[in-house]
Scaffold this motif. Structure first.
Motif, PDB file in Angstrom:
ATOM      1  N   PHE A  21       8.025  -9.281  13.038  1.00 35.50           N
ATOM      2  CA  PHE A  21       8.606 -10.293  12.155  1.00 35.50           C
ATOM      3  C   PHE A  21       7.525 -11.296  11.745  1.00 35.50           C
ATOM      4  CE2 PHE A  21      10.517 -14.417  11.344  1.00 35.50           C
ATOM      5  CZ  PHE A  21      11.508 -14.093  10.417  1.00 35.50           C
ATOM      6  N   ASN A  22       6.773 -11.797  12.728  1.00 38.29           N
ATOM      7  CA  ASN A  22       5.716 -12.760  12.421  1.00 38.29           C
ATOM      8  C   ASN A  22       4.654 -12.170  11.504  1.00 38.29           C
ATOM      9  OD1 ASN A  22       7.120 -14.404  14.162  1.00 38.29           O
ATOM     10  ND2 ASN A  22       5.358 -14.941  15.418  1.00 38.29           N
ATOM     11  N   LEU A  23       4.219 -10.950  11.826  1.00 38.92           N
ATOM     12  CA  LEU A  23       3.147 -10.334  11.063  1.00 38.92           C
ATOM     13  C   LEU A  23       3.573 -10.007   9.638  1.00 38.92           C
ATOM     14  CD1 LEU A  23       1.823  -8.018  13.889  1.00 38.92           C
ATOM     15  CD2 LEU A  23       0.557  -9.898  12.855  1.00 38.92           C
ATOM     16  N   ALA A  24       4.792  -9.461   9.487  1.00 41.65           N
ATOM     17  CA  ALA A  24       5.274  -9.116   8.149  1.00 41.65           C
ATOM     18  C   ALA A  24       5.517 -10.365   7.321  1.00 41.65           C
ATOM     19  CB  ALA A  24       6.552  -8.289   8.248  1.00 41.65           C
ATOM     20  N   ALA A  25       6.023 -11.427   7.952  1.00 44.48           N
ATOM     21  CA  ALA A  25       6.261 -12.676   7.220  1.00 44.48           C
ATOM     22  C   ALA A  25       4.946 -13.291   6.748  1.00 44.48           C
ATOM     23  CB  ALA A  25       7.018 -13.665   8.110  1.00 44.48           C
ATOM     24  N   LEU A  26       3.851 -13.041   7.473  1.00 44.54           N
ATOM     25  CA  LEU A  26       2.547 -13.588   7.095  1.00 44.54           C
ATOM     26  C   LEU A  26       1.805 -12.694   6.108  1.00 44.54           C
ATOM     27  CD1 LEU A  26       1.202 -14.912  10.511  1.00 44.54           C
ATOM     28  CD2 LEU A  26       1.739 -16.291   8.498  1.00 44.54           C
ATOM     29  N   PHE A  27       1.827 -11.380   6.355  1.00 45.46           N
ATOM     30  CA  PHE A  27       0.979 -10.470   5.591  1.00 45.46           C
ATOM     31  C   PHE A  27       1.717  -9.669   4.524  1.00 45.46           C
ATOM     32  CE2 PHE A  27      -1.225 -11.089   9.629  1.00 45.46           C
ATOM     33  CZ  PHE A  27      -2.480 -11.442   9.177  1.00 45.46           C
ATOM     34  N   GLY A  28       3.026  -9.574   4.602  1.00 47.99           N
ATOM     35  CA  GLY A  28       3.782  -8.853   3.584  1.00 47.99           C
ATOM     36  C   GLY A  28       3.455  -7.371   3.534  1.00 47.99           C
ATOM     37  N   TRP A  29       3.401  -6.831   2.303  1.00 46.81           N
ATOM     38  CA  TRP A  29       3.218  -5.392   2.133  1.00 46.81           C
ATOM     39  C   TRP A  29       1.819  -4.933   2.537  1.00 46.81           C
ATOM     40  CZ3 TRP A  29       7.404  -2.661   1.624  1.00 46.81           C
ATOM     41  CH2 TRP A  29       8.537  -3.244   1.057  1.00 46.81           C
ATOM     42  N   ASP A  30       0.872  -5.849   2.534  1.00 44.77           N
ATOM     43  CA  ASP A  30      -0.480  -5.479   2.940  1.00 44.77           C
ATOM     44  C   ASP A  30      -0.501  -4.939   4.368  1.00 44.77           C
ATOM     45  OD1 ASP A  30      -3.426  -5.568   2.345  1.00 44.77           O
ATOM     46  OD2 ASP A  30      -3.382  -6.834   4.134  1.00 44.77           O
ATOM     47  N   LEU A  31       0.459  -5.402   5.178  1.00 48.78           N
ATOM     48  CA  LEU A  31       0.563  -4.934   6.562  1.00 48.78           C
ATOM     49  C   LEU A  31       0.803  -3.430   6.615  1.00 48.78           C
ATOM     50  CD1 LEU A  31       0.841  -5.493   9.614  1.00 48.78           C
ATOM     51  CD2 LEU A  31       3.257  -5.945   9.207  1.00 48.78           C
ATOM     52  N   LEU A  32       1.707  -2.929   5.756  1.00 49.52           N
ATOM     53  CA  LEU A  32       2.022  -1.497   5.755  1.00 49.52           C
ATOM     54  C   LEU A  32       0.799  -0.668   5.394  1.00 49.52           C
ATOM     55  CD1 LEU A  32       5.537  -1.460   4.038  1.00 49.52           C
ATOM     56  CD2 LEU A  32       5.004  -1.344   6.477  1.00 49.52           C
ATOM     57  N   ILE A  33       0.022  -1.152   4.417  1.00 54.87           N
ATOM     58  CA  ILE A  33      -1.169  -0.422   3.999  1.00 54.87           C
ATOM     59  C   ILE A  33      -2.171  -0.348   5.141  1.00 54.87           C
ATOM     60  CG2 ILE A  33      -3.112  -0.431   2.386  1.00 54.87           C
ATOM     61  CD1 ILE A  33      -1.277  -1.873   0.393  1.00 54.87           C
ATOM     62  N   ARG A  34      -2.356  -1.487   5.830  1.00 58.24           N
ATOM     63  CA  ARG A  34      -3.322  -1.519   6.926  1.00 58.24           C
ATOM     64  C   ARG A  34      -2.863  -0.653   8.096  1.00 58.24           C
ATOM     65  NH1 ARG A  34      -7.450  -2.167   4.194  1.00 58.24           N
ATOM     66  NH2 ARG A  34      -6.947  -3.609   2.528  1.00 58.24           N
ATOM     67  N   LEU A  35      -1.569  -0.639   8.383  1.00 62.16           N
ATOM     68  CA  LEU A  35      -1.064   0.189   9.481  1.00 62.16           C
ATOM     69  C   LEU A  35      -1.255   1.676   9.182  1.00 62.16           C
ATOM     70  CD1 LEU A  35       2.232  -1.462  10.795  1.00 62.16           C
ATOM     71  CD2 LEU A  35       0.064  -1.175  11.989  1.00 62.16           C
ATOM     72  N   SER A  36      -0.990   2.094   7.950  1.00 59.26           N
ATOM     73  CA  SER A  36      -1.163   3.500   7.592  1.00 59.26           C
ATOM     74  C   SER A  36      -2.624   3.903   7.694  1.00 59.26           C
ATOM     75  CB  SER A  36      -0.626   3.765   6.177  1.00 59.26           C
ATOM     76  OG  SER A  36      -1.355   3.021   5.216  1.00 59.26           O
TER      77      SER A  36
ATOM     78  N   VAL B  88      11.353  -1.661  13.294  1.00 59.20           N
ATOM     79  CA  VAL B  88      11.935  -1.584  11.946  1.00 59.20           C
ATOM     80  C   VAL B  88      12.628  -2.891  11.576  1.00 59.20           C
ATOM     81  CG1 VAL B  88      13.661  -0.422  10.516  1.00 59.20           C
ATOM     82  CG2 VAL B  88      12.176   0.922  12.031  1.00 59.20           C
ATOM     83  N   LEU B  89      13.446  -3.420  12.491  1.00 56.10           N
ATOM     84  CA  LEU B  89      14.168  -4.657  12.197  1.00 56.10           C
ATOM     85  C   LEU B  89      13.196  -5.825  11.971  1.00 56.10           C
ATOM     86  CD1 LEU B  89      17.183  -4.482  14.697  1.00 56.10           C
ATOM     87  CD2 LEU B  89      17.181  -4.002  12.235  1.00 56.10           C
ATOM     88  N   GLY B  90      12.177  -5.935  12.832  1.00 54.40           N
ATOM     89  CA  GLY B  90      11.201  -7.002  12.666  1.00 54.40           C
ATOM     90  C   GLY B  90      10.422  -6.872  11.372  1.00 54.40           C
ATOM     91  N   LEU B  91      10.021  -5.636  11.036  1.00 54.48           N
ATOM     92  CA  LEU B  91       9.260  -5.401   9.819  1.00 54.48           C
ATOM     93  C   LEU B  91      10.093  -5.709   8.575  1.00 54.48           C
ATOM     94  CD1 LEU B  91       6.706  -4.330   8.419  1.00 54.48           C
ATOM     95  CD2 LEU B  91       7.689  -2.028   8.594  1.00 54.48           C
ATOM     96  N   VAL B  92      11.315  -5.166   8.533  1.00 53.44           N
ATOM     97  CA  VAL B  92      12.182  -5.391   7.375  1.00 53.44           C
ATOM     98  C   VAL B  92      12.515  -6.876   7.241  1.00 53.44           C
ATOM     99  CG1 VAL B  92      14.463  -4.939   6.392  1.00 53.44           C
ATOM    100  CG2 VAL B  92      13.144  -3.066   7.403  1.00 53.44           C
ATOM    101  N   GLY B  93      12.864  -7.516   8.373  1.00 56.05           N
ATOM    102  CA  GLY B  93      13.189  -8.936   8.333  1.00 56.05           C
ATOM    103  C   GLY B  93      12.015  -9.777   7.865  1.00 56.05           C
ATOM    104  N   GLY B  94      10.823  -9.454   8.367  1.00 58.53           N
ATOM    105  CA  GLY B  94       9.639 -10.197   7.962  1.00 58.53           C
ATOM    106  C   GLY B  94       9.312 -10.011   6.493  1.00 58.53           C
TER     107      GLY B  94
END
Length: 445
Positions: free
Chosen positions: A234-249, A29-35
């Motif tokens: 953190f790295n992944l969220a900083a690179l991919f943004g919200w698209d990461l959440l869609i792909r994870l779901s 959660v911290l890495g995702l939110v921070g990213g």
């Protein structure tokens, strides 16, 4: 003899009053939110590149390198010990062969189901190729070295011949997981054939010691997982943004769909056709094991419950149930094999790596064997997934994408592992001469 999760002792272990799975969740959660905050406010800023290149990236790579360092001795010892244990119970040789054959068949079905789902639904598609290449560059020197070796991967007849290693030391140094597994299986058979000799028993004890040491060390390494999860996310969220959440779901949905198909379509068909049992009654009888498996994420912790259910609810012969359930807890991990297959293809799609039919079949075979040798520790399938990724040309560091949701999926796939063991025990028992009549009675109950 565990599922793809932590055993009871490991699950109860806490550091600083917070259990490991919650530490991983907090790190996620911290890495995702921070990213995501960095992506929204400072995407492309020089200081972000500095942090991901010199701080969070290296930390994640150290975690991966520690796992790579241990995975070969762990898989080798787990497979050798598993095969050797099958040969120790001479009175159940017929049961052992049938168990092994059914395990391979059911595991193959499981992996095929998962590959069909991930190929049809393609949860990893739609990512900007430029961002995927940025992640590829961020994978680090360790991943790049693995990828460089995969460019020399043989094809055709050479690929078949490469399964049999000419030099096992070279195969291990090259992380040639298929060759190592072949050698381990062959070596285990050799131990079975010579098990009466005292020297062989000492050798077996030594390999069991290697397995225990490797398991213990991976348990130590996995303590770094919360920090690694934070850095990966953190790295992944900083690179991919919200698209990461869609792909994870989408990834989680495909995994659950594949697991559900195996549980509620394949297993009932096997029970009806091979065991002449009512699937509805079977699931009623085994619901306690399902709850235990989901809550503990460990088929080792669930094994006593499974044995009791096999005896009191399913009325299986105790000698057959003990053998099949104990061996099956290591060798019959349908859920783990399915997760590995979906994860590899998801990440291949995510990074735009198109896998040929031959490569997908290779993935299927390694997942089946990997399910046998997967370590019974938190994120135990992670090293196997990482090695398969390197084999097919996908950056191993991409497994950071799925670390954060692995705990929930671990609980789900452990349920499939445990119920799969009970299905296997039921089918094997129905084939025993003294249990046919009993099986018919139970099926009509």
């Amino acid at each position: 003899m565990t599922g793809d999760g932590m055993d009871g002792a490991e699950q109860a272990t806490e550091r600083g009053g917070i259990s490991l799975q919650y530490q991983m969740l907090i790190g996620f959660v911290l890495g995702l939110v921070g990213g995501l905050i960095v992506y929204a406010s400072a995407a492309g800023a020089p200081w972000v590149e500095t942090i991901t290149t010199y701080v969070t990236g290296p930390i994640g790579q150290i975690f991966l390198r520690l796992l790579f360092m241990l995975v070969i001795p762990l898989l080798f010892s787990a497979l050798v010990v598993g095969i050797a244990e099958m040969g120790e119970i001479r009175s159940l040789k017929r049961v052992g062969l049938r168990t092994l054959g059914l395990t391979v068949v059911v595991s193959t079905i499981a992996v095929v189901v998962s590959l069909v789902f991930v190929n049809v639904l393609r949860p990893g598609d739609g990512v900007d190729p430029a961002l995927a290449q940025a992640m590829l560059a961020d994978a680090g020197a360790g991943a790049n070295a693995i990828l460089q070796r995969t460019t020399e991967t043989p094809t055709g007849v050479e690929a078949v011949l490469s399964i049999v290693p000419s030099n096992i030391v070279t195969a291990m140094s090259n992380n040639d997981i298929i060759a190592v597994m072949f050698f381990a299986l062959f070596f285990g058979i050799g131990i079975v054939l010579t098990q009466d000799r005292p020297e062989v028993q000492k050798l077996k004890a030594g390999i069991e010691g290697l397995f225990e040491v490797a398991m213990t060390l991976i348990g130590v390494v996995i303590r770094l997982a919360p920090l690694a999860v934070f850095c990966f996310m953190f790295n992944l969220a900083a690179l991919f943004g919200w698209d990461l959440l869609i792909r994870l779901s989408a990834f989680v949905g495909v995994v659950l769909a594949a697991l559900g198909t195996q549980m509620f379509v394949v297993f009932p068909i096997l029970l009806i056709v091979l065991a002449k049992r009512s699937p509805i009654q079977f699931f009623r009888d085994t619901q306690e094991a399902s709850v235990m498996a989901f809550s503990t994420a460990s088929s080792n912790a669930t094994l006593p419950t499974s044995l009791r259910i096999a005896d009191q609810k399913l009325h299986l012969p105790p000698k057959v149930a003990r053998f099949v359930l104990t061996i099956g807890a290591t060798a019959n991990q349908n859920g783990t094999a399915m997760f590995e297959g979906v994860t590899v293809l998801f990440l291949a799609q995510f990074f735009g790596v198109e896998l040929s039919i031959v490569q997908q079949v290779t993935v299927m075979l390694v997942c089946i064997l990997g399910g046998i040798g997967t370590a019974g520790v938190p994120a135990g399938s992670l090293p196997v997934v990482a090695l398969i990724l390197g084999m097919v040309g996908v950056p191993p560091a991409g497994i950071g994408l799925v670390l954060g949701v692995d705990r929930f999926l671990d609980m789900c796939r452990t349920v499939l592992n445990v119920i799969g063991d009970l299905v296997l025990a039921t089918i094997v028992s129905s084939g025993e001469p003294d249990t046919d009549a009993q099986g018919a009675v139970e099926a009509s109950a």
